[in-house]
Design an enzyme around this catalytic site. Sequence first.
Site, PDB file in Angstrom:
ATOM      1  N   ASP A  94       0.855  -1.188   0.000  1.00 25.20           N
ATOM      2  CA  ASP A  94       0.000   0.000   0.000  1.00 25.20           C
ATOM      3  C   ASP A  94       0.897   1.245   0.000  1.00 25.20           C
ATOM      4  O   ASP A  94       2.123   1.138   0.000  1.00 25.20           O
ATOM      5  CB  ASP A  94      -0.964  -0.020   1.188  1.00 25.20           C
ATOM      6  CG  ASP A  94      -0.239   0.068   2.523  1.00 25.20           C
ATOM      7  OD1 ASP A  94       1.011   0.148   2.551  1.00 25.20           O
ATOM      8  OD2 ASP A  94      -0.922   0.052   3.556  1.00 25.20           O
ATOM      9  N   SER A  95       0.277   2.415  -0.013  1.00 26.97           N
ATOM     10  CA  SER A  95       1.061   3.642  -0.174  1.00 26.97           C
ATOM     11  C   SER A  95       1.553   4.211   1.152  1.00 26.97           C
ATOM     12  O   SER A  95       2.376   5.118   1.173  1.00 26.97           O
ATOM     13  CB  SER A  95       0.208   4.701  -0.853  1.00 26.97           C
ATOM     14  OG  SER A  95      -0.758   5.195   0.063  1.00 26.97           O
ATOM     15  N   GLY A  96       1.037   3.700   2.248  1.00 28.63           N
ATOM     16  CA  GLY A  96       1.362   4.294   3.538  1.00 28.63           C
ATOM     17  C   GLY A  96       0.441   5.439   3.898  1.00 28.63           C
ATOM     18  O   GLY A  96       0.403   5.876   5.041  1.00 28.63           O
ATOM     19  N   GLY A  97      -0.304   5.933   2.917  1.00 28.39           N
ATOM     20  CA  GLY A  97      -1.175   7.086   3.151  1.00 28.39           C
ATOM     21  C   GLY A  97      -2.173   6.841   4.269  1.00 28.39           C
ATOM     22  O   GLY A  97      -2.313   7.660   5.182  1.00 28.39           O
ATOM     23  N   PHE A  98      -2.825   5.688   4.224  1.00 29.04           N
ATOM     24  CA  PHE A  98      -3.854   5.397   5.221  1.00 29.04           C
ATOM     25  C   PHE A  98      -3.276   5.424   6.637  1.00 29.04           C
ATOM     26  O   PHE A  98      -3.854   6.004   7.547  1.00 29.04           O
ATOM     27  CB  PHE A  98      -4.499   4.031   4.926  1.00 29.04           C
ATOM     28  CG  PHE A  98      -5.581   3.672   5.895  1.00 29.04           C
ATOM     29  CD1 PHE A  98      -6.837   4.249   5.801  1.00 29.04           C
ATOM     30  CD2 PHE A  98      -5.344   2.765   6.929  1.00 29.04           C
ATOM     31  CE1 PHE A  98      -7.842   3.934   6.716  1.00 29.04           C
ATOM     32  CE2 PHE A  98      -6.344   2.449   7.840  1.00 29.04           C
ATOM     33  CZ  PHE A  98      -7.581   3.026   7.732  1.00 29.04           C
ATOM     34  N   ASP A 148      -1.572   8.701  -1.414  1.00 35.72           N
ATOM     35  CA  ASP A 148      -2.870   9.383  -1.471  1.00 35.72           C
ATOM     36  C   ASP A 148      -3.307   9.779  -0.072  1.00 35.72           C
ATOM     37  O   ASP A 148      -2.736   9.323   0.917  1.00 35.72           O
ATOM     38  CB  ASP A 148      -3.928   8.449  -2.068  1.00 35.72           C
ATOM     39  CG  ASP A 148      -4.222   7.264  -1.155  1.00 35.72           C
ATOM     40  OD1 ASP A 148      -3.280   6.725  -0.550  1.00 35.72           O
ATOM     41  OD2 ASP A 148      -5.394   6.871  -1.042  1.00 35.72           O
ATOM     42  N   GLN A 191     -10.243   8.675  -5.333  1.00 40.91           N
ATOM     43  CA  GLN A 191     -10.839   9.153  -4.078  1.00 40.91           C
ATOM     44  C   GLN A 191     -12.112   9.939  -4.419  1.00 40.91           C
ATOM     45  O   GLN A 191     -12.698   9.716  -5.459  1.00 40.91           O
ATOM     46  CB  GLN A 191      -9.814   9.993  -3.302  1.00 40.91           C
ATOM     47  CG  GLN A 191      -8.646   9.174  -2.751  1.00 40.91           C
ATOM     48  CD  GLN A 191      -9.023   8.266  -1.576  1.00 40.91           C
ATOM     49  OE1 GLN A 191     -10.129   8.335  -1.038  1.00 40.91           O
ATOM     50  NE2 GLN A 191      -8.106   7.386  -1.186  1.00 40.91           N
ATOM     51  N   GLY A 218     -10.913   5.095   0.183  1.00 35.70           N
ATOM     52  CA  GLY A 218     -11.852   5.932   0.931  1.00 35.70           C
ATOM     53  C   GLY A 218     -13.236   5.339   1.092  1.00 35.70           C
ATOM     54  O   GLY A 218     -14.189   6.041   1.372  1.00 35.70           O
ATOM     55  N   ASP A 268      -8.475  -6.523  -0.113  1.00 41.33           N
ATOM     56  CA  ASP A 268      -7.607  -6.877   1.016  1.00 41.33           C
ATOM     57  C   ASP A 268      -8.294  -6.416   2.285  1.00 41.33           C
ATOM     58  O   ASP A 268      -9.079  -5.478   2.262  1.00 41.33           O
ATOM     59  CB  ASP A 268      -6.255  -6.156   0.937  1.00 41.33           C
ATOM     60  CG  ASP A 268      -6.371  -4.722   1.427  1.00 41.33           C
ATOM     61  OD1 ASP A 268      -6.917  -3.886   0.681  1.00 41.33           O
ATOM     62  OD2 ASP A 268      -5.986  -4.439   2.580  1.00 41.33           O
ATOM     63  N   CYS A 306     -16.219 -27.001   6.131  1.00 41.55           N
ATOM     64  CA  CYS A 306     -14.879 -26.531   5.748  1.00 41.55           C
ATOM     65  C   CYS A 306     -13.890 -27.691   5.738  1.00 41.55           C
ATOM     66  O   CYS A 306     -13.917 -28.548   6.619  1.00 41.55           O
ATOM     67  CB  CYS A 306     -14.424 -25.461   6.743  1.00 41.55           C
ATOM     68  SG  CYS A 306     -12.805 -24.786   6.369  1.00 41.55           S
ATOM     69  N   CYS A 308     -10.479 -27.190   5.752  1.00 40.53           N
ATOM     70  CA  CYS A 308      -9.146 -26.681   6.116  1.00 40.53           C
ATOM     71  C   CYS A 308      -8.509 -27.581   7.188  1.00 40.53           C
ATOM     72  O   CYS A 308      -9.193 -28.408   7.809  1.00 40.53           O
ATOM     73  CB  CYS A 308      -9.217 -25.230   6.593  1.00 40.53           C
ATOM     74  SG  CYS A 308      -9.679 -25.022   8.327  1.00 40.53           S
ATOM     75  N   CYS A 311     -10.319 -27.383  10.641  1.00 45.34           N
ATOM     76  CA  CYS A 311     -11.630 -28.035  10.740  1.00 45.34           C
ATOM     77  C   CYS A 311     -11.548 -29.546  10.573  1.00 45.34           C
ATOM     78  O   CYS A 311     -12.423 -30.275  11.025  1.00 45.34           O
ATOM     79  CB  CYS A 311     -12.587 -27.423   9.716  1.00 45.34           C
ATOM     80  SG  CYS A 311     -12.969 -25.703  10.122  1.00 45.34           S
ATOM     81  N   HIS A 337      -8.081 -21.149   9.548  1.00 42.96           N
ATOM     82  CA  HIS A 337      -9.455 -21.360   9.073  1.00 42.96           C
ATOM     83  C   HIS A 337     -10.001 -20.114   8.360  1.00 42.96           C
ATOM     84  O   HIS A 337     -10.564 -20.217   7.271  1.00 42.96           O
ATOM     85  CB  HIS A 337     -10.393 -21.748  10.224  1.00 42.96           C
ATOM     86  CG  HIS A 337     -11.814 -21.617   9.817  1.00 42.96           C
ATOM     87  ND1 HIS A 337     -12.467 -22.565   9.055  1.00 42.96           N
ATOM     88  CD2 HIS A 337     -12.691 -20.583   9.976  1.00 42.96           C
ATOM     89  CE1 HIS A 337     -13.685 -22.141   8.783  1.00 42.96           C
ATOM     90  NE2 HIS A 337     -13.854 -20.940   9.319  1.00 42.96           N
TER      91      HIS A 337
HETATM   92 ZN   LIG Z   1     -11.900 -24.496   8.473  1.00 42.29          ZN
END
Ligand SMILES: [Zn+2]
Length: 373
Positions: A94-98, A148, A191, A218, A268, A306, A308, A311, A337
Site C-alpha cells: 500500500d502507499s502508507g497514506g492510510f 494518497d 478518491q 476511501g 484486502d 470446511c 481446512c 476443521c 481457518h
Molecule cells: Zn476451516
Amino acid sequence: MNAIKYELIKVCKQSGARLGKLHTPHGTIDTPVFMPVGTQATIKSMTPEELKQMDAKIILSNTYHLYLRPGHHLVEKAGGLHKFMNWDRAILTDSGGFQVFSLGDLRKITEEGVTFRSHLDGSKHFLSPEKVMEIENALGADIIMSFDECTPYPADYNYTKNSMERTLRWAERGKNAHKKTDVQALFGIVQGGMYKDLRYESAMRTQEIDFPGYSIGGLSVGESKEMMRDILEHTAPLLPTDKPRYLMGVGSPDDLIDGVIRGIDMFDCVLPTRIARNGTAMTSQGKVVVRNANYAESFEPLDSHCNCYTCQNYSRAYIRHLVKTNEILGARLITTHNLHFLINLMKQIREAIAEDRLLDFRKEFFESYGYQL
Ligand SMILES: [Zn+2]
C-alpha cells in the site's frame, strides 16, 4: 512494458461480475481475489508454506510500517521483500497514506507531502509521493500504490474536493518518480469521498495520468454499507475494463460478494486475521465467537462444511480452551481457518461467475451466513 497484464476471461451474464487473470512477475492470479494482509512482512503466525497450502497467490504488506521498522534500505539490502520474508509469489504494498493519516501523530499536510511523528517512538518523518516511490521501489512488491490521502468520513464537500485534487497531483508526481516500471506496477487511487461528482472526476482524471491498474480508496471508512455499495456501484463502471480494479480495505464475506458483483477484481482486509486473534471465526453459518461459553462442550469443527486443516482436526471446544489460556496455537488455528474460508469463498465466487450464477450463489450464501437479503 508494464509489469503486469490483466486478462478479462468473462463477465457473468447474471451479475455482471468479472472473471480474469492477473499476470505478475511472481505468478498468475485468478481474479476476483482476496489478498491476506501481512502488515509487518508476515501474515501474523502463518508461514509462507502454510499460505501456499491454502492457495494464497498474493499478499499485501504495509509501506508505512516497513519504512519505520526495519526500514526500506534494510529490506533492499536483504534482496527485497520477497527474499526477506521468503515469499516467492506476488506481493502488493500500500502507499502508507492510510497509516500516516490514521496512526501518525501531529501530522501536517502540505502540497509537498506529510510531516508526522512515528506512532512508535515519536520521531519526526516526512513522506511525499517521491519518497513513497523510493520506499516502494526498494521493497520491490509486484504491485505498488501511489501516495494518497484516504479521505476521512464524514468530510465536507470542499475538504473532499481539495483532498481529491491533491491526491491527483501526488499521483502524477508518484508516476514520474517510479523507477521500476518493468517489474513493479503502480496503481492510481480513486478518491472523492461520498460525493458522486467528485468520484467521477477523480476516476476520469486518474485515468488520464494512465496507470496499469486502479484502486478505489476511501470506502469502508465508517459509512453505512448502503452508502458504500451506492458509491461503489457508481465508481467501478467508470474504470477501464482492460485493467484490474482493487477495492482497498474491504474483506467481510458480504462485502466481497457485493464488491465482485459491482465489478471489483481485488480485495484486502485485516479482518480475517484480526478477529482470529480475538477468537472469532468466519463460517458458512456466520460468525462463531469460539470464546463464548456455549462452545465449551462443542466437539464439532469451527465449520462443518470446511475442509481446512483446522476443521479437519480440531473441535470448537479445544480451540476455545486454547483461546482462553492464551495459547499461540489458538490464534494460529483460527487464522488458518479464516484465511482458508475467504480464499475458498473467492474460489466459489469465480466458479459461480464462470457458470453465470453469481446472484444465485449470493442468495444461497447469504441465507446460510445469516445476512438479510
Ligand atoms: Zn476451516
